[in-house]
Design a protein around this motif. Structure first.
Motif, PDB file in Angstrom:
ATOM      1  N   MET A  47      25.341 -15.603-116.850  1.00  0.00           N
ATOM      2  CA  MET A  47      24.491 -14.873-117.794  1.00  0.00           C
ATOM      3  C   MET A  47      23.159 -14.493-117.161  1.00  0.00           C
ATOM      4  SD  MET A  47      26.270 -14.301-120.302  1.00  0.00           S
ATOM      5  CE  MET A  47      27.965 -14.708-120.141  1.00  0.00           C
ATOM      6  N   GLU A  48      22.593 -15.448-116.406  1.00  0.00           N
ATOM      7  CA  GLU A  48      21.307 -15.178-115.733  1.00  0.00           C
ATOM      8  C   GLU A  48      21.439 -14.059-114.715  1.00  0.00           C
ATOM      9  OE1 GLU A  48      19.606 -18.651-113.752  1.00  0.00           O
ATOM     10  OE2 GLU A  48      19.896 -19.700-115.649  1.00  0.00           O
ATOM     11  N   LEU A  49      22.494 -14.195-113.870  1.00  0.00           N
ATOM     12  CA  LEU A  49      22.710 -13.191-112.827  1.00  0.00           C
ATOM     13  C   LEU A  49      22.991 -11.805-113.402  1.00  0.00           C
ATOM     14  CD1 LEU A  49      24.946 -14.768-110.024  1.00  0.00           C
ATOM     15  CD2 LEU A  49      22.775 -13.580-109.713  1.00  0.00           C
ATOM     16  N   LYS A  50      23.754 -11.824-114.495  1.00  0.00           N
ATOM     17  CA  LYS A  50      24.131 -10.560-115.141  1.00  0.00           C
ATOM     18  C   LYS A  50      22.865  -9.800-115.566  1.00  0.00           C
ATOM     19  CE  LYS A  50      25.709 -10.456-119.264  1.00  0.00           C
ATOM     20  NZ  LYS A  50      26.366 -10.407-120.542  1.00  0.00           N
ATOM     21  N   LYS A  51      21.912 -10.540-116.080  1.00  0.00           N
ATOM     22  CA  LYS A  51      20.660  -9.960-116.531  1.00  0.00           C
ATOM     23  C   LYS A  51      19.871  -9.425-115.331  1.00  0.00           C
ATOM     24  CE  LYS A  51      17.529 -11.318-120.162  1.00  0.00           C
ATOM     25  NZ  LYS A  51      16.929 -12.489-120.753  1.00  0.00           N
ATOM     26  N   GLU A  52      19.798 -10.276-114.317  1.00  0.00           N
ATOM     27  CA  GLU A  52      19.074  -9.924-113.088  1.00  0.00           C
ATOM     28  C   GLU A  52      19.604  -8.656-112.435  1.00  0.00           C
ATOM     29  OE1 GLU A  52      18.862 -12.662-109.467  1.00  0.00           O
ATOM     30  OE2 GLU A  52      18.279 -13.933-111.176  1.00  0.00           O
ATOM     31  N   ARG A  53      20.930  -8.530-112.436  1.00  0.00           N
ATOM     32  CA  ARG A  53      21.598  -7.380-111.791  1.00  0.00           C
ATOM     33  C   ARG A  53      21.727  -6.171-112.705  1.00  0.00           C
ATOM     34  NH1 ARG A  53      20.972  -9.598-106.981  1.00  0.00           N
ATOM     35  NH2 ARG A  53      22.652 -10.955-106.281  1.00  0.00           N
ATOM     36  N   ASN A  54      21.318  -6.304-113.957  1.00  0.00           N
ATOM     37  CA  ASN A  54      21.517  -5.258-114.960  1.00  0.00           C
ATOM     38  C   ASN A  54      22.996  -4.872-115.027  1.00  0.00           C
ATOM     39  OD1 ASN A  54      20.993  -3.381-116.911  1.00  0.00           O
ATOM     40  ND2 ASN A  54      20.162  -1.835-115.510  1.00  0.00           N
ATOM     41  N   ALA A  55      23.812  -5.882-115.297  1.00  0.00           N
ATOM     42  CA  ALA A  55      25.264  -5.686-115.306  1.00  0.00           C
ATOM     43  C   ALA A  55      25.867  -5.920-116.686  1.00  0.00           C
ATOM     44  CB  ALA A  55      25.903  -6.653-114.314  1.00  0.00           C
ATOM     45  N   ILE A  56      27.033  -5.318-116.879  1.00  0.00           N
ATOM     46  CA  ILE A  56      27.809  -5.554-118.103  1.00  0.00           C
ATOM     47  C   ILE A  56      29.190  -6.049-117.676  1.00  0.00           C
ATOM     48  CG2 ILE A  56      28.618  -3.122-118.221  1.00  0.00           C
ATOM     49  CD1 ILE A  56      28.532  -3.375-121.298  1.00  0.00           C
ATOM     50  N   ILE A  57      29.768  -6.951-118.457  1.00  0.00           N
ATOM     51  CA  ILE A  57      31.108  -7.450-118.124  1.00  0.00           C
ATOM     52  C   ILE A  57      32.116  -6.875-119.118  1.00  0.00           C
ATOM     53  CG2 ILE A  57      32.580  -9.509-117.836  1.00  0.00           C
ATOM     54  CD1 ILE A  57      30.044 -11.085-117.097  1.00  0.00           C
ATOM     55  N   LEU A  58      33.050  -6.091-118.583  1.00  0.00           N
ATOM     56  CA  LEU A  58      34.142  -5.558-119.409  1.00  0.00           C
ATOM     57  C   LEU A  58      35.400  -6.351-119.073  1.00  0.00           C
ATOM     58  CD1 LEU A  58      33.699  -1.652-119.053  1.00  0.00           C
ATOM     59  CD2 LEU A  58      32.461  -3.245-120.524  1.00  0.00           C
ATOM     60  N   ALA A  59      36.168  -6.717-120.084  1.00  0.00           N
ATOM     61  CA  ALA A  59      37.378  -7.510-119.808  1.00  0.00           C
ATOM     62  C   ALA A  59      38.550  -7.051-120.660  1.00  0.00           C
ATOM     63  CB  ALA A  59      37.100  -8.995-120.074  1.00  0.00           C
ATOM     64  N   HIS A  60      39.733  -7.179-120.075  1.00  0.00           N
ATOM     65  CA  HIS A  60      40.954  -6.814-120.802  1.00  0.00           C
ATOM     66  C   HIS A  60      41.436  -7.982-121.660  1.00  0.00           C
ATOM     67  CE1 HIS A  60      45.252  -5.903-121.449  1.00  0.00           C
ATOM     68  NE2 HIS A  60      44.761  -4.685-121.632  1.00  0.00           N
ATOM     69  N   ASN A  61      42.126  -7.637-122.741  1.00  0.00           N
ATOM     70  CA  ASN A  61      42.651  -8.631-123.691  1.00  0.00           C
ATOM     71  C   ASN A  61      43.575  -9.687-123.070  1.00  0.00           C
ATOM     72  OD1 ASN A  61      41.479  -7.520-126.067  1.00  0.00           O
ATOM     73  ND2 ASN A  61      43.090  -5.977-126.207  1.00  0.00           N
ATOM     74  N   TYR A  62      44.069  -9.472-121.861  1.00  0.00           N
ATOM     75  CA  TYR A  62      44.960 -10.444-121.212  1.00  0.00           C
ATOM     76  C   TYR A  62      44.225 -11.440-120.318  1.00  0.00           C
ATOM     77  CZ  TYR A  62      48.957  -7.222-122.106  1.00  0.00           C
ATOM     78  OH  TYR A  62      49.912  -6.426-122.661  1.00  0.00           O
ATOM     79  N   GLN A  63      42.912 -11.315-120.209  1.00  0.00           N
ATOM     80  CA  GLN A  63      42.190 -12.195-119.287  1.00  0.00           C
ATOM     81  C   GLN A  63      42.214 -13.655-119.758  1.00  0.00           C
ATOM     82  OE1 GLN A  63      40.022 -11.243-116.157  1.00  0.00           O
ATOM     83  NE2 GLN A  63      41.997 -10.223-116.350  1.00  0.00           N
ATOM     84  N   ASN A  64      41.959 -14.576-118.802  1.00  0.00           N
ATOM     85  CA  ASN A  64      41.846 -15.994-119.141  1.00  0.00           C
ATOM     86  C   ASN A  64      40.784 -16.173-120.225  1.00  0.00           C
ATOM     87  OD1 ASN A  64      43.637 -17.295-117.238  1.00  0.00           O
ATOM     88  ND2 ASN A  64      42.244 -16.581-115.634  1.00  0.00           N
ATOM     89  N   LYS A  65      40.958 -17.202-121.067  1.00  0.00           N
ATOM     90  CA  LYS A  65      40.047 -17.323-122.218  1.00  0.00           C
ATOM     91  C   LYS A  65      38.578 -17.497-121.825  1.00  0.00           C
ATOM     92  CE  LYS A  65      40.907 -22.101-123.546  1.00  0.00           C
ATOM     93  NZ  LYS A  65      42.162 -22.784-123.737  1.00  0.00           N
ATOM     94  N   GLU A  66      38.318 -18.183-120.700  1.00  0.00           N
ATOM     95  CA  GLU A  66      36.906 -18.365-120.324  1.00  0.00           C
ATOM     96  C   GLU A  66      36.270 -17.029-119.897  1.00  0.00           C
ATOM     97  OE1 GLU A  66      39.489 -19.875-119.116  1.00  0.00           O
ATOM     98  OE2 GLU A  66      39.495 -20.017-116.939  1.00  0.00           O
ATOM     99  N   ILE A  67      37.092 -16.113-119.428  1.00  0.00           N
ATOM    100  CA  ILE A  67      36.582 -14.782-119.086  1.00  0.00           C
ATOM    101  C   ILE A  67      36.339 -13.991-120.374  1.00  0.00           C
ATOM    102  CG2 ILE A  67      37.090 -12.590-117.880  1.00  0.00           C
ATOM    103  CD1 ILE A  67      36.637 -14.930-115.930  1.00  0.00           C
TER     104      ILE A  67
END
Ligand code: 13P
Ligand code: SF4
Length: 306
Positions: free
Chosen positions: A13-33
């Motif tokens: 979460m910290e890195l995501k903010k720092e990098r100005n990133a968004i995480i997109l994930a598909h419905n089949y991904q592992n639950k922690e993703i």
């Protein structure tokens, strides 16, 4: 162990903010993703989302062709894939060279390519489609003869719903293609009067026993809007996490224990952390390929707007 996971999640979460990133994930991904994703969806929803991302970086948790589509639709963004070899075996069942050869044989042939295909294949196709709009896409084409690549199961499902002459390619999803008619008959006997919801990548003999056929998000919406309390799910097991989370009190049975896509499961939290830390595994595509593939994806997305 749990502490480590929570620690990793907060570092992401910290890195995501720092990098100005968004995480997109598909419905089949592992639950922690799924839990760290900013946006979770099916192929069509993820493509649409990729078009209007504000952040500079997209971390795409899914398989390679999905990250490529995000890059094509958002070419000024940096698109990173946490695991480079998370590929879709079905997408590899049609190559640019093979398709080009087929295209050159017939002057009037229109090509519809399922999004589960490479950017190069998209670049020489007339229009893309996903499992949620394939019938509309095919019906929108002003030609009788259509070559549908690469999924023969989705293609044959669409063929039954239109009067177009659809020529099928011999590709298939190894995960869905494995499910056989016996499994569905057995499940029907074991769980009487429970609705069976399947993905159109399953074989025809499986689909014919289904109560509902649709994309991953269409299945999720079906469950949400249904009064029923139990369902048999005929698609990749990753979807069960979201179904259970959003439908407390409803129960789900996976149609077949083998409904696991190894490639979708390759992405782990540590890979997301590493890709954000190192800013590597970037999707790089040739400009010419991007422009051809974008026309094919845009043709689909514009159709969807109407
Ligand atoms: P959806 O578009 O239905 O999410 O499907 C993608 C996929 O890879 C199915 O196997
Ligand atoms: Fe490809 Fe099948 Fe995995 Fe979907 S489930 S990514 S079609 S191999």
């Amino acid at each position: 162990m749990n502490n480590n996971i929570e620690e990793l999640k907060s570092k992401i979460m910290e890195l995501k903010k720092e990098r100005n990133a968004i995480i997109l994930a598909h419905n089949y991904q592992n639950k922690e993703i799924q839990e760290i994703a900013d946006y979770l969806g099916d192929s069509l929803e993820l493509s649409k989302k990729a078009c209007d991302v504000k952040e500079e970086v997209i971390v795409f948790c899914g398989v390679h062709f999905m990250a490529e589509s995000a890059k094509i639709l958002s070419k000024d963004k940096k698109v990173l894939i946490p695991v480079m070899d998370a590929t879709c075996p079905m997408a590899d069942m049609v190559t640019y060279e093979e398709l080009k050869e087929e295209k050159e044989k017939y002057a009037d042939l229109k090509i519809v390519c399922y999004v589960n295909s490479s950017a190069k294949v998209k670049s020489i196709s007339d229009i893309s489609c996903t499992s949620s709009n394939a019938i509309d896409v095919v019906n929108s084409i002003d030609s009788k003869n259509i070559l549908f690549v690469p999924d023969c199961n989705l293609g044959s499902y669409v063929k039954e719903k239109t009067n177009k002459n659809i020529i099928l390619w011999e590709g298939f999803c190894p995960t869905h293609h494995r499910v056989c008619e016996d499994s569905i008959i057995r499940m029907k006997e074991k769980h009487k009067n429970i609705k069976i919801l399947t993905h159109p990548e399953c074989k025809k003999e499986v689909l014919k026993h289904s109560d509902f056929i649709g994309s991953t998000s269409a299945i999720i919406n079906y469950v949400k809007n249904s009064e029923d309390k139990e369902f048999i799910i005929g698609t990749e097991e990753g979807i069960i996490h979201k179904l259970e989370k959003e439908n407390q009190g409803k129960k789900f049975y996976l149609l077949d224990d083998n409904l696991v896509c190894k490639n979708m499961k390759k992405t782990k939290l540590i890979d997301v952390y590493n890709v954000l830390l190192n800013m590597d595994n970037e999707i790089i595509l040739d400009d010419e390929v991007v422009s051809g593939a974008k026309s094919s994806l845009d043709a689909m997305l514009n159709l969807n707007k109407n």
